[in-house]
Design an enzyme around this catalytic site. Structure first.
Site, PDB file in Angstrom:
ATOM      1  N   SER A 225     -20.330 -89.833  -7.519  1.00 44.96           N
ATOM      2  CA  SER A 225     -20.721 -90.350  -8.800  1.00 44.96           C
ATOM      3  C   SER A 225     -19.428 -90.956  -9.312  1.00 44.96           C
ATOM      4  O   SER A 225     -19.486 -91.992  -9.781  1.00 44.96           O
ATOM      5  CB  SER A 225     -21.002 -89.358  -9.778  1.00 44.96           C
ATOM      6  OG  SER A 225     -22.483 -88.646  -9.002  1.00 44.96           O
TER       7      SER A 225
ATOM      8  N   ALA B  56     -18.352 -97.811   2.895  1.00 44.21           N
ATOM      9  CA  ALA B  56     -17.767 -96.431   2.792  1.00 44.21           C
ATOM     10  C   ALA B  56     -17.171 -96.232   1.441  1.00 44.21           C
ATOM     11  O   ALA B  56     -15.973 -96.780   1.127  1.00 44.21           O
ATOM     12  CB  ALA B  56     -16.775 -96.111   3.821  1.00 44.21           C
TER      13      ALA B  56
ATOM     14  N   GLN C 197     -27.935-105.085  -7.135  1.00 42.11           N
ATOM     15  CA  GLN C 197     -28.936-105.446  -5.900  1.00 42.11           C
ATOM     16  C   GLN C 197     -29.322-103.955  -4.875  1.00 42.11           C
ATOM     17  O   GLN C 197     -30.267-103.973  -4.364  1.00 42.11           O
ATOM     18  CB  GLN C 197     -28.224-106.612  -4.964  1.00 42.11           C
ATOM     19  CG  GLN C 197     -29.058-106.589  -3.847  1.00 42.11           C
ATOM     20  CD  GLN C 197     -28.727-108.247  -3.067  1.00 42.11           C
ATOM     21  OE1 GLN C 197     -28.696-109.159  -4.091  1.00 42.11           O
ATOM     22  NE2 GLN C 197     -28.938-108.143  -1.956  1.00 42.11           N
ATOM     23  N   GLU C 198     -28.351-103.207  -4.806  1.00 44.95           N
ATOM     24  CA  GLU C 198     -28.461-102.037  -3.964  1.00 44.95           C
ATOM     25  C   GLU C 198     -29.647-101.283  -4.727  1.00 44.95           C
ATOM     26  O   GLU C 198     -30.464-100.765  -4.048  1.00 44.95           O
ATOM     27  CB  GLU C 198     -27.326-101.337  -3.962  1.00 44.95           C
ATOM     28  CG  GLU C 198     -27.419 -99.901  -2.947  1.00 44.95           C
ATOM     29  CD  GLU C 198     -26.193 -99.457  -2.804  1.00 44.95           C
ATOM     30  OE1 GLU C 198     -24.903 -99.795  -2.978  1.00 44.95           O
ATOM     31  OE2 GLU C 198     -26.257 -98.127  -2.086  1.00 44.95           O
ATOM     32  N   ARG C 199     -29.584-101.194  -6.017  1.00 47.38           N
ATOM     33  CA  ARG C 199     -30.451-100.226  -6.650  1.00 47.38           C
ATOM     34  C   ARG C 199     -31.944-101.041  -6.555  1.00 47.38           C
ATOM     35  O   ARG C 199     -32.838-100.292  -6.602  1.00 47.38           O
ATOM     36  CB  ARG C 199     -30.044-100.019  -7.950  1.00 47.38           C
ATOM     37  CG  ARG C 199     -28.851 -98.923  -7.726  1.00 47.38           C
ATOM     38  CD  ARG C 199     -28.128 -98.874  -9.194  1.00 47.38           C
ATOM     39  NE  ARG C 199     -27.118 -97.750  -8.755  1.00 47.38           N
ATOM     40  CZ  ARG C 199     -25.751 -97.817  -9.243  1.00 47.38           C
ATOM     41  NH1 ARG C 199     -25.652 -98.556 -10.570  1.00 47.38           N
ATOM     42  NH2 ARG C 199     -24.777 -97.070  -9.046  1.00 47.38           N
TER      43      ARG C 199
HETATM   44  C1  LIG Z   1     -28.000 -89.200   3.432  1.00 53.52           C
HETATM   45  C2  LIG Z   1     -26.728 -89.881   2.295  1.00 53.52           C
HETATM   46  C3  LIG Z   1     -26.504 -91.203   2.656  1.00 53.52           C
HETATM   47  C4  LIG Z   1     -25.603 -91.686   2.140  1.00 53.52           C
HETATM   48  N1  LIG Z   1     -24.957 -92.845   2.190  1.00 53.52           N
HETATM   49  C5  LIG Z   1     -23.922 -93.359   1.804  1.00 53.52           C
HETATM   50  C6  LIG Z   1     -23.197 -94.423   2.252  1.00 53.52           C
HETATM   51  O1  LIG Z   1     -23.790 -95.243   3.118  1.00 53.52           O
HETATM   52  N2  LIG Z   1     -22.105 -94.870   1.586  1.00 53.52           N
HETATM   53  C7  LIG Z   1     -21.426 -94.239   0.710  1.00 53.52           C
HETATM   54  O2  LIG Z   1     -20.265 -94.632   0.252  1.00 53.52           O
HETATM   55  N3  LIG Z   1     -22.231 -93.041   0.119  1.00 53.52           N
HETATM   56  C8  LIG Z   1     -23.380 -92.573   0.867  1.00 53.52           C
HETATM   57  N4  LIG Z   1     -23.753 -91.553   0.249  1.00 53.52           N
HETATM   58  C9  LIG Z   1     -23.362 -90.616  -0.788  1.00 53.52           C
HETATM   59  C10 LIG Z   1     -24.075 -90.888  -2.110  1.00 53.52           C
HETATM   60  O3  LIG Z   1     -24.168 -92.069  -2.817  1.00 53.52           O
HETATM   61  C11 LIG Z   1     -23.597 -89.753  -3.253  1.00 53.52           C
HETATM   62  O4  LIG Z   1     -23.939 -88.492  -2.456  1.00 53.52           O
HETATM   63  C12 LIG Z   1     -23.935 -89.862  -4.491  1.00 53.52           C
HETATM   64  O5  LIG Z   1     -23.518 -91.069  -5.163  1.00 53.52           O
HETATM   65  C13 LIG Z   1     -23.871 -88.678  -5.372  1.00 53.52           C
HETATM   66  O6  LIG Z   1     -22.209 -88.390  -5.289  1.00 53.52           O
HETATM   67  P1  LIG Z   1     -22.036 -86.929  -4.961  1.00 53.52           P
HETATM   68  O7  LIG Z   1     -22.610 -86.447  -3.716  1.00 53.52           O
HETATM   69  O8  LIG Z   1     -20.592 -86.712  -4.840  1.00 53.52           O
HETATM   70  O9  LIG Z   1     -22.395 -85.842  -5.950  1.00 53.52           O
HETATM   71  P2  LIG Z   1     -21.708 -85.482  -7.491  1.00 53.52           P
HETATM   72  O10 LIG Z   1     -21.156 -86.865  -8.123  1.00 53.52           O
HETATM   73  O11 LIG Z   1     -20.846 -84.512  -7.047  1.00 53.52           O
HETATM   74  O12 LIG Z   1     -22.799 -85.066  -8.260  1.00 53.52           O
HETATM   75  C14 LIG Z   1     -23.386 -83.651  -8.366  1.00 53.52           C
HETATM   76  C15 LIG Z   1     -24.454 -83.592  -9.691  1.00 53.52           C
HETATM   77  O13 LIG Z   1     -23.568 -84.002 -10.739  1.00 53.52           O
HETATM   78  C16 LIG Z   1     -24.196 -84.893 -11.579  1.00 53.52           C
HETATM   79  N5  LIG Z   1     -23.357 -85.735 -12.286  1.00 53.52           N
HETATM   80  C17 LIG Z   1     -22.159 -86.555 -11.939  1.00 53.52           C
HETATM   81  N6  LIG Z   1     -21.583 -87.026 -12.582  1.00 53.52           N
HETATM   82  C18 LIG Z   1     -22.517 -87.001 -13.808  1.00 53.52           C
HETATM   83  C19 LIG Z   1     -22.099 -87.668 -14.888  1.00 53.52           C
HETATM   84  N7  LIG Z   1     -21.311 -88.581 -15.622  1.00 53.52           N
HETATM   85  N8  LIG Z   1     -23.170 -87.268 -16.229  1.00 53.52           N
HETATM   86  C20 LIG Z   1     -24.243 -86.320 -15.699  1.00 53.52           C
HETATM   87  N9  LIG Z   1     -24.510 -85.978 -14.526  1.00 53.52           N
HETATM   88  C21 LIG Z   1     -23.401 -86.127 -13.657  1.00 53.52           C
HETATM   89  C22 LIG Z   1     -25.130 -85.799 -10.352  1.00 53.52           C
HETATM   90  O14 LIG Z   1     -25.930 -86.441 -11.194  1.00 53.52           O
HETATM   91  C23 LIG Z   1     -25.336 -84.459  -9.666  1.00 53.52           C
HETATM   92  O15 LIG Z   1     -26.564 -84.139 -10.160  1.00 53.52           O
HETATM   93  C24 LIG Z   1     -24.965 -91.082   1.025  1.00 53.52           C
HETATM   94  C25 LIG Z   1     -25.310 -89.668   0.531  1.00 53.52           C
HETATM   95  C26 LIG Z   1     -26.385 -89.070   1.533  1.00 53.52           C
HETATM   96  C27 LIG Z   1     -26.719 -87.895   1.008  1.00 53.52           C
END
Ligand SMILES: Cc1cc2nc3c(=O)[nH]c(=O)nc-3n(C[C@H](O)[C@H](O)[C@H](O)COP(=O)(O)OP(=O)(O)OC[C@H]3O[C@@H](n4cnc5c(N)ncnc54)[C@H](O)[C@@H]3O)c2cc1C
Length: 379
Positions: A133, A125, A241-243
Site C-alpha cells: 500500500s 512490478a 484506469q486499473e481500478r
Molecule cells: C494475487 C495477487 C496479485 C498481485 N499482482 C500484483 C502485480 O501484478 N503487481 C504489483 O505490483 N503488485 C501486485 N499485487 C500486490 C498488491 O497490489 C498488494 O498486495 C496490495 O496493494 C496490498 O499491499 P500489501 O500486500 O503490502 O498490504 P499492506 O500494505 O501491508 O496492507 C496490510 C493491511 O493494512 C492496511 N493498510 C495499509 N495502509 C493503510 C492505511 N494508510 N490506512 C488504513 N489501512 C491501511 C491494508 O488495507 C491492509 O488491510 C498482487 C497481490 C496479489 C495477492
C-alpha cells in the site's frame, strides 16, 4: 436491467470475444488450474484476433478502437467464465498504456507490435515484501551509471510473473527524495533478472503470480519510461484506469456468481421444496439483484466518463471499492445458499469465492480506496 451504453459494434465484439474464450480458453481451464499457469499460446491467439490493446494505433498493429467499452467487455467476459489466470486486462488495459502514455517513439516501435501480437507478455512490478500500500516505501533502486541504470531489489506477488517477457519495474532513483521513482522496462533474459517461485494462493490458481529479483541488472537508458523521477506520478495516474478495470470485472463476477446461485437454488431441494422457495433465499437473491443492477449502472457511467477523460481518481476508487465489496458479499451469500456444495471445488461458486477474495486487496486495498475518496472530501 437492460444496459444502454453498448452499440451494435460492441455487441459484435462481445460475441467474437466470447467465441474466442469458448474455443481457446474454456477447454483448458482445468489444466491451467492444475499447472498454475496458462499456455503461452493463448496470448498469441488473442493477439491474432486483435484482442490485445485494441485501442492502440494501427501504426503499431492495434485496431485504433479508442473506446474503453471494448476493454470493459473483455474484463466482463473473462469474469463470466471465471478465468483469473489469463490476465488479458492486465496486459491490455493496465500495462500497455504505460508504454503508449510515457514511452517515446523508439520504445513504442520496439515493443508495441510484439505486445499487440501477444508475443511479448507484460507485467507491472510495484509491490515489494516490505511495501505494498505504501509504495513510496519501496527499496528497489536504480542508480544512474551514465549509459545505463543499475537495478537492485526484489518484487513480490507479481501477476504474469513467470510468463512475462517485459516487466515495468518501479524503482527509486534518488535516495534523497522518497517520491523520486523511475519506471524501467526490464526484458526477459537481462543478466541479473531472476524469477522466484510461483506463489501458492487461496484462489486464482491458473495465474503465475511470482517473486522477481534484480541483482545488478544493467538497464539501458533506452528502457526508461519517460522522466526517471516521475514514476510515482505515472503510477498514480494509471491506477484510475486499473481500478476501473477491476470494477468492470468485479461487477461481472458478481453477476456470474448470482446466476450460478440462482440456477442452483431452483434445483436443490430441502424439506420437500426447492431452496429457492424459502423466503430467506428469495430475499437474499433480491438484495443481490438490486445491488448488482445499481453497481452496473454506476460502472457503465464511469466507463463513459473515462472515455471522455472525465473519470477522477476518487470516482475510480469509489467504483473499485463498491464493486469489489459487492462481489465479496455476493460470492459469500452464493456459497451459503449452495450449502456444503458451495465449499466443493467442483462447483463454480466455490472457485468464484476463492478467486474473488483478492479483488478487495490488489490494485489498492479497500482501505486505501477509502483514503483516496476521503482525501477528495478535503476534510
Ligand atoms: C494475487 C495477487 C496479485 C498481485 N499482482 C500484483 C502485480 O501484478 N503487481 C504489483 O505490483 N503488485 C501486485 N499485487 C500486490 C498488491 O497490489 C498488494 O498486495 C496490495 O496493494 C496490498 O499491499 P500489501 O500486500 O503490502 O498490504 P499492506 O500494505 O501491508 O496492507 C496490510 C493491511 O493494512 C492496511 N493498510 C495499509 N495502509 C493503510 C492505511 N494508510 N490506512 C488504513 N489501512 C491501511 C491494508 O488495507 C491492509 O488491510 C498482487 C497481490 C496479489 C495477492
Amino acid at each position: 436491467m437492460q444496459r444502454i451504453h453498448f452499440d451494435t459494434e460492441h455487441n459484435l465484439f462481445r460475441e467474437s470475444f466470447r467465441t474466442f474464450l469458448q474455443k481457446e480458453v474454456v477447454p483448458h481451464q482445468e489444466r491451467w488450474e492444475e499447472a498454475g499457469v496458462v499456455d503461452r499460446e493463448v496470448w498469441a491467439k488473442a493477439g491474432e484476433m486483435g484482442f490485445l490493446l485494441p485501442w492502440a494505433d494501427e501504426a503499431y498493429g492495434g485496431l485504433g478502437l479508442k473506446d474503453f467499452r471494448y476493454e470493459q467487455i473483455m474484463s466482463e467476459e473473462l469474469a463470466y467464465i471465471n478465468e483469473p489466470g489469463f490476465m488479458l486486462p492486465l496486459h491490455s488495459a493496465l500495462c500497455g498504456p504505460y508504454i503508449t502514455e510515457y514511452g517515446n517513439e523508439e520504445q513504442k516501435q520496439r515493443f508495441l507490435p510484439a505486445i499487440i501480437r501477444g508475443e511479448c507478455i507484460l507485467a507491472v512490478a510495484m509491490t515489494e515484501p516490505g511495501a505494498g500500500s505504501d509504495l513510496a516505501g519501496m527499496r528497489t533502486s536504480a542508480v544512474d551509471k551514465g549509459d545505463h541504470y543499475l537495478l537492485n531489489g526484489s518484487k513480490t506477488y507479481i501477476s504474469n510473473g513467470l510468463l512475462s517477457d517485459l516487466v515495468i519495474v518501479a524503482a527509486k532513483t534518488d535516495p534523497e527524495n522518497k517520491h523520486a521513482m523511475g519506471l524501467f522496462l526490464v526484458e526477459r533474459g537481462m543478466p541479473g533478472f531472476e524469477r522466484g517461485r510461483k506463489l501458492k494462493k487461496l484462489g486464482m490458481h491458473s495465474q503465475d503470480t511470482a517473486e522477481l529479483f534484480f541483482n545488478d541488472v544493467k538497464v539501458p537508458k533506452a528502457n526508461l519510461l519517460g522522466d526517471g523521477k516521475a514514476g510515482f506520478i505515472y503510477l498514480m495516474q494509471m491506477l484510475a484506469q486499473e481500478r476501473l478495470t477491476n470494477a468492470c470485472g468485479a461487477v461481472a463476477g458478481a453477476e456470474a456468481a448470482f446466476q450460478a446461485t440462482l440456477e442452483y437454488v431452483k434445483e436443490r431441494k430441502a424439506f420437500g421444496r426447492a431452496v429457492a422457495d424459502f423466503q430467506n433465499t428469495r430475499f437474499k437473491l433480491a438484495e443481490m439483484r438490486t445491488q448488482i443492477d445499481v453497481a452496473q449502472v454506476f460502472v457503465d457511467r464511469c466507463v463513459m466518463d473515462h472515455n471522455e477523460k472525465k473519470l477522477t481518481a476518487e470516482v475510480a476508487a469509489e467504483a473499485k471499492l463498491f464493486t469489489t465489496e459487492l462481489l465479496g458479499r455476493v460470492v459469500d451469500e452464493g456459497v451459503q445458499l449452495h450449502g456444503g456444495a458451495g465449499y466443493m471445488w467442483e462447483y463454480p461458486i466455490c472457485r468464484m469465492y476463492a478467486n474473488a477474495r483478492i479483488q478487495r486487496i490488489f490494485a489498492g486495498t479497500s482501505e486505501i480506496m477509502k483514503e483516496i475518496i476521503s482525501r477528495g472530501l478535503k476534510l
